[in-house]
Scaffold this motif. Sequence first.
Motif, short mmCIF file in Angstrom:
data_model
loop_
_atom_site.label_atom_id
_atom_site.label_comp_id
_atom_site.label_asym_id
_atom_site.label_seq_id
_atom_site.Cartn_x
_atom_site.Cartn_y
_atom_site.Cartn_z
N ARG A 21 2.08 -2.93 -6.48
CA ARG A 21 2.34 -4.09 -6.57
C ARG A 21 3.20 -3.80 -7.47
N MET A 22 3.71 -4.69 -8.48
CA MET A 22 5.05 -4.29 -9.74
C MET A 22 3.98 -4.87 -10.79
N ALA A 30 6.39 -0.18 -11.09
CA ALA A 30 5.34 -0.33 -9.33
C ALA A 30 4.22 0.28 -10.10
N GLN A 46 6.52 -6.37 0.46
CA GLN A 46 7.90 -6.04 0.17
C GLN A 46 7.48 -4.89 -0.77
N SER A 47 9.00 -3.67 0.18
CA SER A 47 9.19 -2.00 -0.49
C SER A 47 9.19 -2.92 -1.79
N LYS A 48 8.98 -1.49 -2.39
CA LYS A 48 8.86 -1.12 -3.72
C LYS A 48 9.30 0.63 -3.76
N TYR A 49 10.80 1.33 -4.46
CA TYR A 49 11.12 2.13 -4.45
C TYR A 49 11.26 2.69 -5.73
N GLN A 50 9.63 3.01 -5.94
CA GLN A 50 9.58 4.03 -6.83
C GLN A 50 8.44 5.07 -6.77
#
Length: 75
Positions: A21-22, A30, A46-50
Motif C-alpha cells: 500500500r502507499m 510504497a 492497484q499496481s505499485k511499481y516500486q
Amino acid sequence: MTSLLKYLFESGVIDAVFTVRMNSEYPFTAYPFLAKKIDELEEGKQSKYQPVMVNRLLQDIGDCRKVAVVGLPCH
C-alpha cells in the motif's frame, strides 16, 4: 485481483495476504503490509511499481498458515 482475494478470504482458502500500500505521509512511497481482514484489501488495490521488502513481514505472520502473496509479474 481484489475480488479474487476477497473470495479466497470468504471461502477460508487464505488467512492473510502479503500486499503493498502507499504511505499516506509520503505519497510516493510504497510499503508492504499483511492484510488479515477483507476490508484491509482495499488499501492494497492497484499496481505499485516500486520495489518493497516483503520479507520484513514474515515475522508478522503469527498464526496465519494460508497466506497469499500479491506481486507484479514484471518483478
